[in-house]
Write an enzyme that holds these catalytic residues in place. Sequence first.
Site, mmCIF file in Angstrom:
data_model
loop_
_atom_site.group_PDB
_atom_site.id
_atom_site.type_symbol
_atom_site.label_atom_id
_atom_site.label_comp_id
_atom_site.label_asym_id
_atom_site.label_seq_id
_atom_site.Cartn_x
_atom_site.Cartn_y
_atom_site.Cartn_z
ATOM 1 N N GLY A 194 0.793 -1.224 0.000
ATOM 2 C CA GLY A 194 0.000 0.000 0.000
ATOM 3 C C GLY A 194 0.828 1.277 0.000
ATOM 4 N N CYS A 313 15.870 0.054 1.517
ATOM 5 C CA CYS A 313 15.998 -1.177 2.296
ATOM 6 C C CYS A 313 17.441 -1.585 2.461
ATOM 7 C CB CYS A 313 15.243 -2.313 1.629
ATOM 8 S SG CYS A 313 13.611 -1.834 1.181
HETATM 9 N N1 PMP Z 1 9.437 -5.531 -3.136
HETATM 10 C C1 PMP Z 1 9.846 -4.385 -3.701
HETATM 11 C C2 PMP Z 1 10.188 -4.363 -5.161
HETATM 12 C C3 PMP Z 1 9.951 -3.223 -2.926
HETATM 13 O O1 PMP Z 1 10.359 -2.077 -3.500
HETATM 14 C C4 PMP Z 1 9.592 -3.271 -1.556
HETATM 15 C C5 PMP Z 1 9.693 -2.033 -0.685
HETATM 16 N N2 PMP Z 1 10.910 -1.357 -0.798
HETATM 17 C C6 PMP Z 1 9.152 -4.495 -1.019
HETATM 18 C C7 PMP Z 1 9.084 -5.602 -1.843
HETATM 19 C C8 PMP Z 1 8.753 -4.620 0.428
HETATM 20 O O2 PMP Z 1 7.546 -3.976 0.640
HETATM 21 P P1 PMP Z 1 6.987 -3.601 2.113
HETATM 22 O O3 PMP Z 1 7.725 -2.382 2.536
HETATM 23 O O4 PMP Z 1 5.536 -3.358 1.905
HETATM 24 O O5 PMP Z 1 7.241 -4.788 2.986
#
Ligand code: PMP
Length: 365
Positions: A194, A313
């Site tokens: 989301g 991340c």
């Molecule tokens: N997959 C991709 C390609 C993403 O860019 C991200 C978020 N950086 C995620 C998964 C993880 O999503 P969430 O933050 O909702 O756990």
Amino acid sequence: MIYLDNAATTKPCGECKKAVCEAMENYFGNASSLHKAGTASLTLISRARTAFLRGMSLGNAPLSGTVLFTSGATESNNTALLGLNLRRGKIITTAIEHPSQARVIDKLEKNGHEVLRLAPKDFDDFEGAVIDAVDENTSLVSCMAVNNETGFCIDTRRLYKGVKAKNSKTFVHIDAVQGFLKIPLDGDLISVSGHKIHATKGIGALYIKKGVTLLPLLMGGGQQNDLRSGTEPVELIAGFEAAINAYSYKRGLFDSLKALLLERLSEIPDIKINSDEKCLPNIVNFSVRGVRSEIMLHSLEEADICVSSGSACSKGKTSGVLSAFGVSDSDADCAIRVSMCAENTESEIALLCEKIASAAKKIRR
Ligand code: PMP
């Protein structure tokens, strides 16, 4: 503040905020309760599922299947990959995946699955290469629709069709976090989040195509057809639905913002562009040679401009993803990711480039 880090997260839109507040006021019932308040929440959740399915097909024939609401794409990816309970066989994936997918694949590999990781730098036709690698022993193809660091985009509908034509028993999982509502999607399992589409953090979804069976990751009260236990966060789901309904991908705007960005960057010496024409235009990755990403990031921060040095991340560390696109280690150390939303403007891009030019001049001296 000039916010150009929309691939990391987006600001919740007005429609989302309004829907969340309204749900807190009027849809606070537990969706499992049999009374009126519970039924109202259940109805809202089922309406949100319909909006989600519509969003995935983007005007094409809607996909048939179920939708699980999750806490985000990390949970969706884990649920998809672990819940399939795969027979031993070959897993085909890529070297550009997000850690929430890649670490699960690593675990499956440790448990005895054979894993093939393909890199875009090795192929002109990447979907074609993934399809070619499928054989009678392939249990799963898992890859992202749009890469979060460069915007590299694949045609998931072509991929899905091609994989199934080679082996109808091969499952196809798509991490569509950066592609949802931007490109039409297909897959047996599709993960979305989301907070990348102007909804709140803490809500995501997993699409499960009709006929695909999964084991639950979370067990407990049996909510969501026993596939994802836990009381449904109706408020967050309401916000997600509102954000989906309000979203429109402004391809033309991003094409012109990207063109302006590339034009202005070309006036600065020693810049290497890492996002090519196979990339969606809202994400642009480039290296300011001779200036480490972190230094540039902080320099831009002083001018109240937020960009990223790669994916948020990886906390600024080079992730290895760029090298799978053929970017050298020294260029990856200097990489900047600009990721836009529909509220960004030409003057913001112009100011960004001005600041990059002056910072590069000062730091390279
Ligand atoms: N997959 C991709 C390609 C993403 O860019 C991200 C978020 N950086 C995620 C998964 C993880 O999503 P969430 O933050 O909702 O756990």
